[in-house]
Design a protein around this motif. Structure first.
Motif, PDB file in Angstrom:
ATOM      1  N   LEU A 198      -6.736  -0.202   5.217  1.00 21.79           N
ATOM      2  CA  LEU A 198      -5.653  -0.156   4.036  1.00 21.79           C
ATOM      3  C   LEU A 198      -4.507   0.895   4.455  1.00 21.79           C
ATOM      4  O   LEU A 198      -3.498   0.588   3.991  1.00 21.79           O
ATOM      5  N   THR A 199      -4.929   1.928   5.231  1.00 16.02           N
ATOM      6  CA  THR A 199      -3.620   2.757   5.523  1.00 16.02           C
ATOM      7  C   THR A 199      -2.591   1.935   6.331  1.00 16.02           C
ATOM      8  O   THR A 199      -1.662   2.142   6.186  1.00 16.02           O
ATOM      9  N   HIS A 200      -3.223   1.172   7.378  1.00 17.91           N
ATOM     10  CA  HIS A 200      -2.199   0.547   8.294  1.00 17.91           C
ATOM     11  C   HIS A 200      -1.493  -0.556   7.398  1.00 17.91           C
ATOM     12  O   HIS A 200      -0.517  -0.761   7.572  1.00 17.91           O
ATOM     13  N   MET A 201      -2.077  -1.145   6.420  1.00 17.75           N
ATOM     14  CA  MET A 201      -1.549  -2.208   5.539  1.00 17.75           C
ATOM     15  C   MET A 201      -0.408  -1.616   4.822  1.00 17.75           C
ATOM     16  O   MET A 201       0.626  -1.881   4.762  1.00 17.75           O
ATOM     17  N   TYR A 202      -0.683  -0.311   4.231  1.00 17.67           N
ATOM     18  CA  TYR A 202       0.223   0.474   3.476  1.00 17.67           C
ATOM     19  C   TYR A 202       1.449   1.009   4.299  1.00 17.67           C
ATOM     20  O   TYR A 202       2.644   0.741   3.977  1.00 17.67           O
ATOM     21  N   LEU A 203       1.168   1.333   5.384  1.00 16.97           N
ATOM     22  CA  LEU A 203       2.279   1.857   6.430  1.00 16.97           C
ATOM     23  C   LEU A 203       3.080   0.690   6.855  1.00 16.97           C
ATOM     24  O   LEU A 203       4.280   0.683   7.016  1.00 16.97           O
ATOM     25  N   SER A 204       2.478  -0.571   7.224  1.00 13.37           N
ATOM     26  CA  SER A 204       3.338  -1.827   7.381  1.00 13.37           C
ATOM     27  C   SER A 204       4.040  -2.131   6.595  1.00 13.37           C
ATOM     28  O   SER A 204       5.205  -2.660   6.572  1.00 13.37           O
ATOM     29  N   VAL A 205       3.641  -2.331   5.305  1.00 13.34           N
ATOM     30  CA  VAL A 205       4.565  -2.532   4.084  1.00 13.34           C
ATOM     31  C   VAL A 205       5.730  -1.670   4.021  1.00 13.34           C
ATOM     32  O   VAL A 205       6.833  -1.801   3.744  1.00 13.34           O
ATOM     33  N   LEU A 206       5.299  -0.336   4.178  1.00 12.68           N
ATOM     34  CA  LEU A 206       6.266   0.735   3.954  1.00 12.68           C
ATOM     35  C   LEU A 206       7.387   0.627   5.150  1.00 12.68           C
ATOM     36  O   LEU A 206       8.630   0.720   4.554  1.00 12.68           O
ATOM     37  N   PHE A 207       7.169   0.506   5.990  1.00 13.49           N
ATOM     38  CA  PHE A 207       8.118   0.541   7.408  1.00 13.49           C
ATOM     39  C   PHE A 207       8.812  -0.753   7.374  1.00 13.49           C
ATOM     40  O   PHE A 207       9.894  -0.927   7.708  1.00 13.49           O
ATOM     41  N   GLY A 208       7.971  -1.803   7.341  1.00 11.92           N
ATOM     42  CA  GLY A 208       8.551  -3.275   7.181  1.00 11.92           C
ATOM     43  C   GLY A 208       9.715  -3.342   5.995  1.00 11.92           C
ATOM     44  O   GLY A 208      10.920  -3.763   6.167  1.00 11.92           O
ATOM     45  N   THR A 209       9.380  -2.795   4.692  1.00 17.18           N
ATOM     46  CA  THR A 209      10.348  -2.963   3.641  1.00 17.18           C
ATOM     47  C   THR A 209      11.588  -2.010   3.868  1.00 17.18           C
ATOM     48  O   THR A 209      12.657  -2.430   3.636  1.00 17.18           O
TER      49      THR A 209
END
Length: 116
Positions: free
Chosen positions: A29-40
């Motif tokens: 879940l942490t990796h998913m949130y960071l992926s969305v955060l940095f990608g966006t």
């Protein structure tokens, strides 16, 4: 372990999602949130820079040349806010079963992690 997806239209999604597919359940879940955060963030910063350059240099003289950064911010922010408002509206009026169970208790509503 899950198989890594093939790169999509950006070409670097596998870098963003690599941790999600290779980590334990506790950190996915942490990796998913960071992926969305940095990608966006990367997409918005790139769009902001592109639109600022477009409004300041490439378009003919007009009102957009006075404040190209402000207009670029509006051009990036409006679609992003419309998407966020749409996702939130759908989640509010049509929650899935997991969200309904989580929202059934006061603790779930305050401290719960909704999948929206």
């Amino acid at each position: 372990r899950r198989e890594l997806p093939t790169p999509g239209w950006l070409g670097f999604e596998w870098l963003l999602l690599h941790g999600f597919y290779t980590s334990t359940d506790a950190t996915r879940l942490t990796h998913m949130y960071l992926s969305v955060l940095f990608g966006t963030g990367l997409a918005c910063a790139t769009a902001q820079a592109f639109f600022t350059l477009l409004f300041a240099r490439l378009l003919p003289d007009g009102i957009w040349r006075r404040e190209p950064g402000f207009l670029a911010h509006q051009a990036v922010g409006l679609p992003l806010m419309l998407i966020v408002a749409g996702v939130g509206t759908v989640a509010w009026f049509f929650p899935d079963e997991a969200s309904q169970k989580l929202a059934a208790t006061p603790e779930g509503r305050v401290h719960g992690d909704f999948p929206t």
